[in-house]
Design a protein around this motif. Structure first.
Motif, PDB file in Angstrom:
ATOM      1  N   UNK A  24      17.062   4.720   3.941  1.00 15.43           N
ATOM      2  CA  UNK A  24      16.268   4.732   5.322  1.00 15.43           C
ATOM      3  C   UNK A  24      15.095   4.212   5.116  1.00 15.43           C
ATOM      4  N   UNK A  25      14.580   3.472   5.996  1.00 14.57           N
ATOM      5  CA  UNK A  25      13.209   3.144   6.018  1.00 14.57           C
ATOM      6  C   UNK A  25      12.401   3.722   7.436  1.00 14.57           C
ATOM      7  N   UNK A  26      11.045   3.462   7.227  1.00 16.62           N
ATOM      8  CA  UNK A  26      10.312   4.534   8.161  1.00 16.62           C
ATOM      9  C   UNK A  26      10.742   4.141   9.766  1.00 16.62           C
ATOM     10  N   UNK A  27      10.965   2.998  10.084  1.00 17.65           N
ATOM     11  CA  UNK A  27      11.411   2.570  11.531  1.00 17.65           C
ATOM     12  C   UNK A  27      12.904   2.726  11.501  1.00 17.65           C
ATOM     13  N   UNK A  49       3.156   7.972   2.469  1.00 13.84           N
ATOM     14  CA  UNK A  49       2.477   7.345   3.507  1.00 13.84           C
ATOM     15  C   UNK A  49       3.118   6.076   3.756  1.00 13.84           C
ATOM     16  N   UNK A  50       2.357   5.108   3.650  1.00 16.24           N
ATOM     17  CA  UNK A  50       3.071   3.719   3.902  1.00 16.24           C
ATOM     18  C   UNK A  50       3.810   3.159   2.532  1.00 16.24           C
ATOM     19  N   UNK A  62       5.244  -5.352  -1.190  1.00  9.38           N
ATOM     20  CA  UNK A  62       4.252  -4.521  -2.017  1.00  9.38           C
ATOM     21  C   UNK A  62       4.129  -3.155  -1.741  1.00  9.38           C
ATOM     22  N   UNK A  63       4.404  -2.717  -0.663  1.00  9.91           N
ATOM     23  CA  UNK A  63       4.538  -1.452  -0.449  1.00  9.91           C
ATOM     24  C   UNK A  63       5.640  -0.401  -1.129  1.00  9.91           C
ATOM     25  N   UNK A  64       6.737  -1.122  -1.734  1.00  9.80           N
ATOM     26  CA  UNK A  64       7.528  -0.570  -2.535  1.00  9.80           C
ATOM     27  C   UNK A  64       7.056  -0.445  -3.946  1.00  9.80           C
ATOM     28  N   UNK A  79      -5.394  -7.742   1.034  1.00 12.99           N
ATOM     29  CA  UNK A  79      -4.061  -7.616   1.259  1.00 12.99           C
ATOM     30  C   UNK A  79      -3.510  -9.181   0.614  1.00 12.99           C
ATOM     31  N   UNK A  80      -4.477 -10.200   0.864  1.00 13.07           N
ATOM     32  CA  UNK A  80      -4.321 -11.578   0.265  1.00 13.07           C
ATOM     33  C   UNK A  80      -4.122 -11.377  -1.239  1.00 13.07           C
ATOM     34  N   UNK A  81      -5.115 -10.721  -1.875  1.00 12.77           N
ATOM     35  CA  UNK A  81      -5.088 -10.463  -3.300  1.00 12.77           C
ATOM     36  C   UNK A  81      -3.929  -9.932  -3.911  1.00 12.77           C
ATOM     37  N   UNK A  82      -3.742  -8.601  -3.017  1.00 15.26           N
ATOM     38  CA  UNK A  82      -2.530  -7.819  -3.567  1.00 15.26           C
ATOM     39  C   UNK A  82      -1.182  -8.638  -3.407  1.00 15.26           C
TER      40      UNK A  82
END
Length: 371
Positions: A38-41, A64-65, A89-91, A123-126
């Motif tokens: 599953x995913x959040x949406x 969270x995210x 990157x959220x994974x 976010x760019x650096x991550x």
């Protein structure tokens, strides 16, 4: 290249539209698939058991995210050489896979949106760090690749993977399509018809399309609009059409997943309009010969906007500007039959050029050979 037990794909979910390309990968590369549950949406999934090469459903655990795919990291100890993972990157488990792959000398390939153009400094650096850990990057659009190159990511490790739907099936359907009176039967008129196809959401700004219909009616040049899709956020666009006195020109068709029906709807419409961002709707429309109009703020677009060639397969309007949208719609509803047929041919050519499972398969083959 011997691909036996060589390629492993790990993704957050098996989206319904990706079944054709995954099936092609299974056939060409003996790929094994590990798909999230599953995913959040909420997204429509295909039946995993019908996919050749399917091995396991992974449980996505959310914080969270952020999320972790249980069972994904241990796959690095299986006899695969290449790992295709979501470039997200959220994974958090993807970070672990990337670091472990460095130690085990495995190759990691992102299948990713890459850059949007609206990322803040953090976010760019991550993202730069995250993508630097991959062996190669399969990015959906050339637009994103250009942005990533400006950020210092080497062009040589990036490949444009584009996107596709069930392109072989859609091509077979399009070869049988002819002009019909599908809209005349419903609206009982010959007014130009505009189509929107997709989930009915607030971010799609569909009220702008109704505003255009009201403006055309005031000028004595009424148009029809057909909305194909489910209202998932209680947008109530039908009530808005009543308030604007154009309800009789609006057809709330509802959701439809039958490509033969959708083919008729797209083929016989003058133009497909997505006032908010446009994603796979653009590929769907062009697959059946319908030009596409959407907004011009590419940082807030989906990668499929690149299939729109200005003045040939569609046009762009100033984001949020109903007057600008009306002007672009007018360009398409005023064309004669010959010009409309030329547009169909250009739309088909664009899909055949890049937005299909065979193009994607050859990109994947190139990535595996060069990585």
């Amino acid at each position: 290249m011997d691909t036996s037990k060589s390629l492993c794909l790990i993704t957050n979910i098996g989206s319904h539209y990706r079944f054709p390309i995954f099936s092609e990968m299974a056939k060409n590369f003996a790929c094994h698939f590990y798909l999230g549950n599953k995913v959040a949406t909420p997204i429509k999934k295909f039946d995993y058991t019908k996919l050749e090469g399917y091995r396991q459903t992974l449980k996505n655990v959310y914080f969270g995210p952020f999320y972790w795919q249980r069972g994904s990291v241990r796959l690095l100890f299986k006899p695969y050489r290449y790992y295709i993972i979501d470039g997200e990157p959220f994974c958090l488990s993807s970070w672990a896979i990337l670091l472990l792959a460095k130690l085990t000398r495995k190759k990691t390939i992102a299948w990713t949106h890459g850059w949007y153009g609206r990322e803040g400094k953090i976010k760019r650096q991550v993202k730069k760090l995250f993508f630097s850990l991959h062996s190669a990057l399969m990015v959906y659009s050339e637009y994103a690749i250009a942005l990533m190159q400006k950020e210092g990511i080497p062009r040589r490790k990036m490949y444009c993977i584009a996107n596709s739907m069930d392109s072989d099936k859609e091509r077979a359907i399009r070869e049988q399509l002819t002009c019909s009176d599908i809209y005349r039967q419903h609206f009982l008129n010959d007014n130009p018809t505009i189509i929107y196809c997709g989930r009915i959401q607030k971010l799609k700004r569909l009220e702008l399309l109704v505003d255009c219909a009201a403006a055309f009616k005031e000028e004595g040049r009424p148009v029809n609009i057909v909305f194909v899709g489910k209202d998932v956020e209680q947008v109530n666009i039908d009530q808005y059409a009543k308030d604007k006195n154009v309800a009789d020109s609006v057809w709330m068709y509802g959701p439809c997943y039958d490509d033969e029906v959708l083919g008729q709807l797209f083929y016989n419409a003058h133009v497909c309009v997505s006032p908010g961002n446009v994603g796979l709707t653009a590929i769907h429309a062009l697959s059946f010969g319908c030009p596409v109009v959407t907004h011009n703020n590419f940082a807030y677009q989906m990668p499929e906007f690149e299939a729109i060639r200005q003045g040939e397969t569609g046009t762009f309007f100033e984001q949020g500007n109903a007057k600008s949208l009306k002007q672009e719609i007018e360009c398409w509803i005023c064309v004669d039959a010959d010009k409309r047929e030329q547009t169909r041919r250009k739309a088909f050519d664009e899909i055949d050029r890049k937005w299909n499972i065979h193009y994607q398969t050859e990109v994947i083959r190139k990535v595996l050979n060069e990585t």
